[in-house]
Design an enzyme around this catalytic site. Structure first.
Site, PDB file in Angstrom:
ATOM      1  N   ASP A  50       0.839  -1.188   0.000  1.00  0.00           N
ATOM      2  CA  ASP A  50       0.000   0.000   0.000  1.00  0.00           C
ATOM      3  C   ASP A  50       0.880   1.246   0.000  1.00  0.00           C
ATOM      4  O   ASP A  50       1.441   1.627   1.019  1.00  0.00           O
ATOM      5  CB  ASP A  50      -0.898  -0.035   1.242  1.00  0.00           C
ATOM      6  CG  ASP A  50      -1.783   1.188   1.313  1.00  0.00           C
ATOM      7  OD1 ASP A  50      -1.745   2.007   0.374  1.00  0.00           O
ATOM      8  OD2 ASP A  50      -2.505   1.326   2.310  1.00  0.00           O
ATOM      9  N   GLU A 128      32.147  10.534  -0.860  1.00  0.00           N
ATOM     10  CA  GLU A 128      32.933  10.636   0.375  1.00  0.00           C
ATOM     11  C   GLU A 128      31.946  10.913   1.501  1.00  0.00           C
ATOM     12  O   GLU A 128      31.427  12.006   1.619  1.00  0.00           O
ATOM     13  CB  GLU A 128      33.951  11.768   0.255  1.00  0.00           C
ATOM     14  CG  GLU A 128      34.938  11.558  -0.888  1.00  0.00           C
ATOM     15  CD  GLU A 128      35.826  12.781  -1.135  1.00  0.00           C
ATOM     16  OE1 GLU A 128      36.188  13.465  -0.163  1.00  0.00           O
ATOM     17  OE2 GLU A 128      36.122  13.056  -2.307  1.00  0.00           O
ATOM     18  N   GLU A 130      30.620  11.516   5.140  1.00  0.00           N
ATOM     19  CA  GLU A 130      30.987  11.971   6.485  1.00  0.00           C
ATOM     20  C   GLU A 130      29.795  11.818   7.426  1.00  0.00           C
ATOM     21  O   GLU A 130      28.649  11.894   6.999  1.00  0.00           O
ATOM     22  CB  GLU A 130      31.429  13.436   6.446  1.00  0.00           C
ATOM     23  CG  GLU A 130      32.702  13.617   5.638  1.00  0.00           C
ATOM     24  CD  GLU A 130      33.118  15.070   5.452  1.00  0.00           C
ATOM     25  OE1 GLU A 130      34.287  15.288   5.124  1.00  0.00           O
ATOM     26  OE2 GLU A 130      32.275  15.971   5.598  1.00  0.00           O
ATOM     27  N   GLU A 185      37.584  12.778  10.922  1.00  0.00           N
ATOM     28  CA  GLU A 185      37.498  14.060  10.233  1.00  0.00           C
ATOM     29  C   GLU A 185      37.948  15.203  11.140  1.00  0.00           C
ATOM     30  O   GLU A 185      38.325  14.988  12.287  1.00  0.00           O
ATOM     31  CB  GLU A 185      36.075  14.277   9.717  1.00  0.00           C
ATOM     32  CG  GLU A 185      35.923  13.989   8.219  1.00  0.00           C
ATOM     33  CD  GLU A 185      36.809  14.858   7.355  1.00  0.00           C
ATOM     34  OE1 GLU A 185      37.210  15.944   7.824  1.00  0.00           O
ATOM     35  OE2 GLU A 185      37.115  14.464   6.220  1.00  0.00           O
ATOM     36  N   GLU A 192      34.837   9.770   8.429  1.00  0.00           N
ATOM     37  CA  GLU A 192      34.573   9.640   6.995  1.00  0.00           C
ATOM     38  C   GLU A 192      34.930   8.231   6.544  1.00  0.00           C
ATOM     39  O   GLU A 192      35.946   7.674   6.969  1.00  0.00           O
ATOM     40  CB  GLU A 192      35.410  10.661   6.203  1.00  0.00           C
ATOM     41  CG  GLU A 192      35.236  10.512   4.687  1.00  0.00           C
ATOM     42  CD  GLU A 192      35.863  11.655   3.885  1.00  0.00           C
ATOM     43  OE1 GLU A 192      35.760  12.821   4.314  1.00  0.00           O
ATOM     44  OE2 GLU A 192      36.467  11.366   2.844  1.00  0.00           O
ATOM     45  N   HIS A 241      30.824  14.696  -0.656  1.00  0.00           N
ATOM     46  CA  HIS A 241      31.412  15.064  -1.944  1.00  0.00           C
ATOM     47  C   HIS A 241      31.132  13.946  -2.936  1.00  0.00           C
ATOM     48  O   HIS A 241      31.277  12.773  -2.605  1.00  0.00           O
ATOM     49  CB  HIS A 241      32.935  15.220  -1.834  1.00  0.00           C
ATOM     50  CG  HIS A 241      33.361  16.319  -0.916  1.00  0.00           C
ATOM     51  ND1 HIS A 241      34.663  16.490  -0.528  1.00  0.00           N
ATOM     52  CD2 HIS A 241      32.654  17.307  -0.310  1.00  0.00           C
ATOM     53  CE1 HIS A 241      34.748  17.542   0.278  1.00  0.00           C
ATOM     54  NE2 HIS A 241      33.537  18.051   0.431  1.00  0.00           N
ATOM     55  N   ARG A 312      40.433  24.303  -2.971  1.00  0.00           N
ATOM     56  CA  ARG A 312      39.325  23.529  -2.436  1.00  0.00           C
ATOM     57  C   ARG A 312      38.115  24.385  -2.090  1.00  0.00           C
ATOM     58  O   ARG A 312      37.129  23.864  -1.609  1.00  0.00           O
ATOM     59  CB  ARG A 312      39.778  22.779  -1.175  1.00  0.00           C
ATOM     60  CG  ARG A 312      40.557  21.548  -1.502  1.00  0.00           C
ATOM     61  CD  ARG A 312      41.176  20.936  -0.270  1.00  0.00           C
ATOM     62  NE  ARG A 312      41.977  19.778  -0.677  1.00  0.00           N
ATOM     63  CZ  ARG A 312      41.519  18.541  -0.720  1.00  0.00           C
ATOM     64  NH1 ARG A 312      40.280  18.282  -0.390  1.00  0.00           N
ATOM     65  NH2 ARG A 312      42.306  17.555  -1.117  1.00  0.00           N
ATOM     66  N   GLU A 329      34.825  16.689  -8.835  1.00  0.00           N
ATOM     67  CA  GLU A 329      34.333  16.494  -7.466  1.00  0.00           C
ATOM     68  C   GLU A 329      33.360  17.623  -7.161  1.00  0.00           C
ATOM     69  O   GLU A 329      33.760  18.781  -7.058  1.00  0.00           O
ATOM     70  CB  GLU A 329      35.502  16.504  -6.478  1.00  0.00           C
ATOM     71  CG  GLU A 329      35.052  16.317  -5.040  1.00  0.00           C
ATOM     72  CD  GLU A 329      36.162  16.594  -4.028  1.00  0.00           C
ATOM     73  OE1 GLU A 329      36.402  15.751  -3.164  1.00  0.00           O
ATOM     74  OE2 GLU A 329      36.809  17.663  -4.126  1.00  0.00           O
ATOM     75  N   ARG A 331      31.156  19.402  -4.525  1.00  0.00           N
ATOM     76  CA  ARG A 331      31.425  19.425  -3.085  1.00  0.00           C
ATOM     77  C   ARG A 331      30.254  19.866  -2.203  1.00  0.00           C
ATOM     78  O   ARG A 331      30.363  19.857  -0.996  1.00  0.00           O
ATOM     79  CB  ARG A 331      32.633  20.325  -2.819  1.00  0.00           C
ATOM     80  CG  ARG A 331      33.896  19.804  -3.505  1.00  0.00           C
ATOM     81  CD  ARG A 331      35.012  20.829  -3.519  1.00  0.00           C
ATOM     82  NE  ARG A 331      35.303  21.347  -2.201  1.00  0.00           N
ATOM     83  CZ  ARG A 331      36.023  20.709  -1.282  1.00  0.00           C
ATOM     84  NH1 ARG A 331      36.536  19.530  -1.556  1.00  0.00           N
ATOM     85  NH2 ARG A 331      36.243  21.260  -0.116  1.00  0.00           N
TER      86      ARG A 331
HETATM   87  P1  ADP Z   1      43.096  10.375  -4.541  1.00  0.00           P
HETATM   88  O1  ADP Z   1      44.056   9.234  -4.308  1.00  0.00           O
HETATM   89  O2  ADP Z   1      43.504  11.311  -5.637  1.00  0.00           O
HETATM   90  O3  ADP Z   1      42.646  11.082  -3.304  1.00  0.00           O
HETATM   91  P2  ADP Z   1      41.247   8.319  -5.327  1.00  0.00           P
HETATM   92  O4  ADP Z   1      41.633   7.899  -6.715  1.00  0.00           O
HETATM   93  O5  ADP Z   1      41.657   7.408  -4.219  1.00  0.00           O
HETATM   94  O6  ADP Z   1      41.744   9.778  -5.096  1.00  0.00           O
HETATM   95  O7  ADP Z   1      39.665   8.527  -5.264  1.00  0.00           O
HETATM   96  C1  ADP Z   1      38.905   9.289  -4.329  1.00  0.00           C
HETATM   97  C2  ADP Z   1      37.438   9.011  -4.604  1.00  0.00           C
HETATM   98  O8  ADP Z   1      37.159   9.219  -5.984  1.00  0.00           O
HETATM   99  C3  ADP Z   1      37.047   7.556  -4.329  1.00  0.00           C
HETATM  100  O9  ADP Z   1      35.727   7.449  -3.881  1.00  0.00           O
HETATM  101  C4  ADP Z   1      37.227   6.942  -5.689  1.00  0.00           C
HETATM  102  O10 ADP Z   1      36.551   5.721  -5.822  1.00  0.00           O
HETATM  103  C5  ADP Z   1      36.647   8.039  -6.555  1.00  0.00           C
HETATM  104  N1  ADP Z   1      37.047   7.930  -7.963  1.00  0.00           N
HETATM  105  C6  ADP Z   1      38.253   7.594  -8.462  1.00  0.00           C
HETATM  106  N2  ADP Z   1      38.222   7.571  -9.806  1.00  0.00           N
HETATM  107  C7  ADP Z   1      36.946   7.910 -10.171  1.00  0.00           C
HETATM  108  C8  ADP Z   1      36.272   8.036 -11.405  1.00  0.00           C
HETATM  109  N3  ADP Z   1      36.871   7.855 -12.562  1.00  0.00           N
HETATM  110  N4  ADP Z   1      34.962   8.382 -11.369  1.00  0.00           N
HETATM  111  C9  ADP Z   1      34.323   8.577 -10.220  1.00  0.00           C
HETATM  112  N5  ADP Z   1      34.913   8.474  -9.032  1.00  0.00           N
HETATM  113  C10 ADP Z   1      36.203   8.134  -8.986  1.00  0.00           C
HETATM  114 MG    MG Z   2      36.145  14.741   4.210  1.00  0.00          MG
HETATM  115 MG    MG Z   3      36.714  15.430  -1.225  1.00  0.00          MG
END
Ligand code: ADP
Ligand code: MG
Ligand code: MG
Length: 440
Positions: A50, A128, A130, A185, A192, A241, A312, A329, A331
């Protein structure tokens, strides 16, 4: 997984109940628990419920809904409830005519994914996540006390929050999550956990599951996990993020080695689309009164609508990694968002940018917070909405984001959120009494 494999697994592991899961418009995970006897029928998509009892779903007269389990999402929870094992399957919601229901957030994301697919793209998202861990009081209710704030004299060898987080990561891994990072964090009690990026639908499912697991494990440690975006004034809030990329023919379509920044034209257009629709989108990615208390200067949360490769402070950052890891990214999304709707509008905005070749403005590599209002104006840097009402007004003016949500969800979302805003403005807050009670 095939239906017969699911039935076999349920028998093999003595699963007693299966939770059929879906989310309502606000992103709250709903469950219909069935016994093993009903599993056959459920897997055939013949199980009715429902819908009128679910927030923002339907009017009473059209309340018969079907749950269509997505067999790929079958999973047995690693913990037991009073000794019995429980499994879950995430479902799409279908209407009485056996069509995808227009009020189903997961179906809404599927529609956006389909649109991307027709253009040859598949969207990948890595969130990401948090959250805060607070103590529960002797009455079992959450407090605002965090363990690591207990101070110098606390001789406990391991912080209770750290212990809970480690347990969360282990449990998530048992459930198939690839945990890439977990850390404390900036704020006391804030944590996180990041997991590896996946296809958009899978990531949205994982975010919904993640929140459920984090709350469950926190409880086992006598802690309360909250995804409220800004539980405490004066310290950082919790964001989510979103790392986003598009793949085409198995390759990252955002990467172009010929470009000075290593970014493809599609990536620039995608950024252009995200920036153009950022204000309206914020109603979905930051959907509560409280969300906008995180989006203020001074706490690492974005305020200004701009993009950068280095800094950032803007809304969109381009992390340094290239080739397969090339991504944008975004944010501003926070942990109160419905992951399906948030992902749907992000994709919709980006695809709009590609379709209409929306060039983003020049990237801003200086700290925007240090600029004067005049400098920002000169560079054409606008800001995100200051509150939920303003965000809703932008959403009401943005046909693209409305289309991404679909008429049904859009209208119910606006109604629900206008009501939320009204109820907030009528409330008398402690701040007001602090300011005025003795002054007047
Ligand atoms: P860094 O080492 O530069 O901080 P990472 O490669 O470990 O970044 O990735 C940080 C976040 O981004 C993670 O959640 C990862 O899975 C994600 N990520 C990495 N490559 C991609 C992509 N091509 N598309 C979407 N998210 C990605
Ligand atoms: Mg963070
Ligand atoms: Mg970030």
């Amino acid at each position: 997984m095939k239906p017969e494999d699911i039935i076999a697994a349920v028998k093999e592991h003595n699963v007693e109940f299966i939770r059929l899961q879906f989310t309502d418009i606000t992103g709250v995970l709903k469950n219909v628990a069935i016994t093993v006897n009903q599993l056959d029928k459920a897997l055939d998509g013949e199980l009715m419920f429902d819908g009128s009892s679910i927030e923002g779903f339907v009017r009473i007269e059209e309340s018969d809904m079907y749950l269509k389990p997505d067999p790929d999402t079958f999973m047995i929870f690693p913990w037991t409830n009073n000794g019995s094992k429980i499994a879950r399957i995430i479902c799409d919601v279908y209407d009485a005519n056996q069509e995808p229901f227009i009020g189903c957030p997961r179906c809404t994301l599927r529609r956006a994914i389909q649109e991307a697919d027709e253009m040859g793209y598949s969207m990948k998202v890595g969130p990401e996540n948090e959250f805060f861990l607070f103590h529960t009081g002797s009455d079992g209710e959450p407090t605002l006390k965090t363990h690591d704030k207990a101070g110098y004299f606390d001789l406990a060898p391991v912080d209770k929050g750290e212990e809970a987080r480690r347990d969360m990561a282990i449990t998530l891994q048992q459930m198939g999550f690839e945990i890439e990072a977990t850390h404390h964090e900036v704020a006391p009690g804030q944590h996180e956990i990041d997991f590896k990026y996946e296809d958009a639908l899978k990531t949205a499912d994982m975010i919904a599951t993640f929140r459920y697991v984090v709350r469950t494990i926190a409880k086992q440690h006598d802690l309360h996990a909250t995804f409220m975006p800004k539980p405490i004034q004066g310290i950082n809030g919790s964001g989510m993020h979103a790392n986003i990329s598009l793949f085409k023919n198995g390759k990252n379509a955002f990467y172009d080695p010929e470009d000075p920044n290593g970014l493809s034209q599609e990536c620039y257009y995608f950024i252009g689309g995200l920036l153009q629709h950022a204000k309206a989108m914020s109603a979905i990615t930051n959907p509560t009164v409280n969300s906008f208390k995180r989006l203020v200067p001074g706490y690492e949360a974005p305020v200004y609508i701009a993009w950068s490769e280095k800094n950032r402070s803007p809304l969109i950052r381009i992390p340094a990694k290239r080739e397969t890891s090339t991504r944008v990214e975004l944010r501003n999304p926070d942990t109160a968002c419905n992951p399906y709707l948030a992902t749907a509008v992000m994709l919709k905005a980006g695809l709009h940018g590609i379709k209409h070749k929306i060039e983003p403005p020049a990237s801003i590599d200086k700290n925007i917070y240090n600029m004067t209002p005049e400098e920002r104006k000169e560079l054409g840097i606008d800001r995100l909405p200051e509150n939920l009402l303003e965000a809703l007004t932008y959403l009401q003016a943005d046909g693209v984001i409305q289309e991404g949500l679909g008429d049904h969800i859009y209208k119910r979302f606006i109604d629900a959120k206008k009501y939320e805003w009204q109820s907030y403005t009528e409330a008398v807050h402690p701040w007001e009494r602090e300011q005025y009670l003795t002054k007047f």
